[in-house]
Design a protein around this motif. Sequence first.
Motif, PDB file in Angstrom:
ATOM      1  N   UNK A   8       0.841  -1.207   0.000  1.00  0.00           N
ATOM      2  CA  UNK A   8       0.000   0.000   0.000  1.00  0.00           C
ATOM      3  C   UNK A   8       0.868   1.245   0.000  1.00  0.00           C
ATOM      4  N   UNK A   9       0.762   2.023  -1.077  1.00  0.00           N
ATOM      5  CA  UNK A   9       1.529   3.267  -1.192  1.00  0.00           C
ATOM      6  C   UNK A   9       2.704   3.076  -2.127  1.00  0.00           C
ATOM      7  N   UNK A  10       2.762   3.922  -3.168  1.00  0.00           N
ATOM      8  CA  UNK A  10       3.848   3.805  -4.154  1.00  0.00           C
ATOM      9  C   UNK A  10       4.744   5.034  -4.127  1.00  0.00           C
ATOM     10  N   UNK A  11       5.125   5.456  -2.908  1.00  0.00           N
ATOM     11  CA  UNK A  11       6.232   6.401  -2.791  1.00  0.00           C
ATOM     12  C   UNK A  11       7.529   5.609  -2.924  1.00  0.00           C
ATOM     13  N   UNK A  12       8.645   6.255  -2.614  1.00  0.00           N
ATOM     14  CA  UNK A  12       9.922   5.551  -2.730  1.00  0.00           C
ATOM     15  C   UNK A  12       9.939   4.289  -1.886  1.00  0.00           C
ATOM     16  N   UNK A  13       9.333   4.348  -0.700  1.00  0.00           N
ATOM     17  CA  UNK A  13       9.400   3.189   0.195  1.00  0.00           C
ATOM     18  C   UNK A  13       8.571   2.035  -0.361  1.00  0.00           C
ATOM     19  N   UNK A  14       7.332   2.320  -0.757  1.00  0.00           N
ATOM     20  CA  UNK A  14       6.464   1.257  -1.263  1.00  0.00           C
ATOM     21  C   UNK A  14       6.972   0.659  -2.564  1.00  0.00           C
ATOM     22  N   UNK A  15       7.422   1.506  -3.480  1.00  0.00           N
ATOM     23  CA  UNK A  15       7.920   0.990  -4.761  1.00  0.00           C
ATOM     24  C   UNK A  15       9.162   0.121  -4.521  1.00  0.00           C
ATOM     25  N   UNK A  16      10.016   0.562  -3.609  1.00  0.00           N
ATOM     26  CA  UNK A  16      11.207  -0.248  -3.285  1.00  0.00           C
ATOM     27  C   UNK A  16      10.794  -1.608  -2.729  1.00  0.00           C
ATOM     28  N   UNK A  17       9.782  -1.602  -1.859  1.00  0.00           N
ATOM     29  CA  UNK A  17       9.305  -2.879  -1.287  1.00  0.00           C
ATOM     30  C   UNK A  17       8.734  -3.770  -2.394  1.00  0.00           C
ATOM     31  N   UNK A  18       7.958  -3.162  -3.295  1.00  0.00           N
ATOM     32  CA  UNK A  18       7.343  -3.948  -4.372  1.00  0.00           C
ATOM     33  C   UNK A  18       8.416  -4.592  -5.246  1.00  0.00           C
ATOM     34  N   UNK A  19       9.414  -3.801  -5.639  1.00  0.00           N
ATOM     35  CA  UNK A  19      10.480  -4.331  -6.511  1.00  0.00           C
ATOM     36  C   UNK A  19      11.244  -5.460  -5.827  1.00  0.00           C
ATOM     37  N   UNK A  20      11.540  -5.252  -4.544  1.00  0.00           N
ATOM     38  CA  UNK A  20      12.352  -6.231  -3.825  1.00  0.00           C
ATOM     39  C   UNK A  20      11.584  -7.519  -3.572  1.00  0.00           C
ATOM     40  N   UNK A  21      10.327  -7.383  -3.142  1.00  0.00           N
ATOM     41  CA  UNK A  21       9.531  -8.585  -2.870  1.00  0.00           C
ATOM     42  C   UNK A  21       9.283  -9.368  -4.154  1.00  0.00           C
ATOM     43  N   UNK A  22       9.083  -8.648  -5.240  1.00  0.00           N
ATOM     44  CA  UNK A  22       8.936  -9.317  -6.540  1.00  0.00           C
ATOM     45  C   UNK A  22      10.196 -10.132  -6.874  1.00  0.00           C
ATOM     46  N   UNK A  23      11.355  -9.509  -6.655  1.00  0.00           N
ATOM     47  CA  UNK A  23      12.614 -10.215  -6.952  1.00  0.00           C
ATOM     48  C   UNK A  23      12.795 -11.432  -6.046  1.00  0.00           C
ATOM     49  N   UNK A  24      12.167 -11.415  -4.868  1.00  0.00           N
ATOM     50  CA  UNK A  24      12.257 -12.569  -3.949  1.00  0.00           C
ATOM     51  C   UNK A  24      11.192 -13.623  -4.234  1.00  0.00           C
TER      52      UNK A  24
END
Length: 418
Positions: A8-24
């Motif tokens: 929830x939330x696509x600021x720098x923190x959320x987008x970073x989480x999305x990219x990283x979790x996707x890579x995992x």
Amino acid sequence: MSDSVIVLGAGMVGVSCALTLQARGFSVTLVDRKGPGRETSWGNAGVLATSSLIPFNNPTLWQALPRLLTHRSPALRYDPWYALTRLPWVVSFLSRARARPFEQTAVALDALIRLSQPLHRQWMQEAGELQRLRENGWLFLYRSQAAFEGAAAARDVYACHGVTAEVLDADGLRNLEPHLAPIFPRALWLPGSASVDNPGAVVQAYADLFVARGGRLLIDEARALRPAADSTERWSLSTAHHGVLLAAQVVVSLGPWSRGALQGWLGIRVPMAFERGYHMHHAPLGEASLGRPVYDTAGAYVLSPMNQGLRLSTGVEWAAMDAPARGDQLRLAQAAARQAFPLGEALDEQPWLGARPTLPDSRPHIGAAPGHPGLWLALGHQHIGFSTGPGTAAVLADLMQGRRPTIDAAPFDPARFG
Ligand SMILES: Cc1cc2nc3c(=O)[nH]c(=O)nc-3n(C[C@H](O)[C@H](O)[C@H](O)COP(=O)(O)OP(=O)(O)OC[C@H]3O[C@@H](n4cnc5c(N)ncnc54)[C@H](O)[C@@H]3O)c2cc1C
């Protein structure tokens, strides 16, 4: 239960989480009502600062407090009524401006910054946006020798933590930034820091990378989050346009909106206050330019070269998140910046106003929400969320996978305030 995660939330923190979790290997849906990087992560000064291990509530705050509280410094403006209504937070925040808690925070933030920097570089390269990254540091400017000497404690902290800092005299500063006015006999150059020319575009580029790799991005408003009933998944999110979304795990990274959302949806109280800040873009006069962001310590503003113009960002305003904008702090910053640099016309119709979300110990929450299995928090990044989004995501992903993070995650544990 599935491997599904809603971020929830696509600021720098959320987008970073999305990219990283996707890579995992997680199946990630990223939800933002405005789109990636349109809020706080858009309007910041764009500095990826190695020096940001020193938060506002550090031991030198006590000496500065009389000037700050009587509005004699542009570094702080505050609404006394807001400060009174948030008195427990203010007391808790000030109580951390002592040697021991400060040192714990400095160690924790330093680790998070160091973890983040190479990830930014890697992601900008992968996103084809490396040209946005300036790896030439940033500068602290001092208008007198006394002011420079007064900042000795910060230099000691940098030395102690291995943050490279180079003292410059007026000639050294002129060599780096020839268009600054000759009013700064001393400067401190942090050559290991970096900056970008458009923070919002960087977040958008990371989000594009996430989508190109198969991630799902929904431009939608999250309305309510609750435990899912009659489902193999744990969480149910009501949205304005996409109905109800189910997921095994949810990451809340709503920046300054996290506090209201968690309280309203789940009764979770986050001790967050808002350090608001303004910016305005200016044209330079003539051919004047800056090669890197500068922080004028007397004027308490940052001037950052952006592709929209020179972005002038202010210090801190403690006020309710939705309180009306005030003009005085930006006006003071503009007056001080005109003394330092040939600043031309203002380019925006209105100043931009954002809120730095700050917890009392100036450390973000990164980890499991106590008592809510499958709910994870990545919020409260105060002045450094643009810098530390990638490191936050790396720590959170490790915790979600039951792995030991590469840095100590205990200082960021959401359970630490009880
Ligand atoms: C003036 C200023 C200068 C700064 N300079 C720097 C700097 O130089 N370097 C640095 O590292 N940091 C800087 N910061 C701090 C940094 O900008 C923040 O810490 C960071 O942007 C926080 O990122 P975030 O992803 O947590 O929040 P945000 O970027 O605010 O993202 C939260 C997102 O949640 C979304 N959202 C909210 N509610 C909902 C809902 N109900 N449904 C769906 N979506 C929702 C919003 O649309 C938003 O996109 C600065 C901040 C300010 C104000």
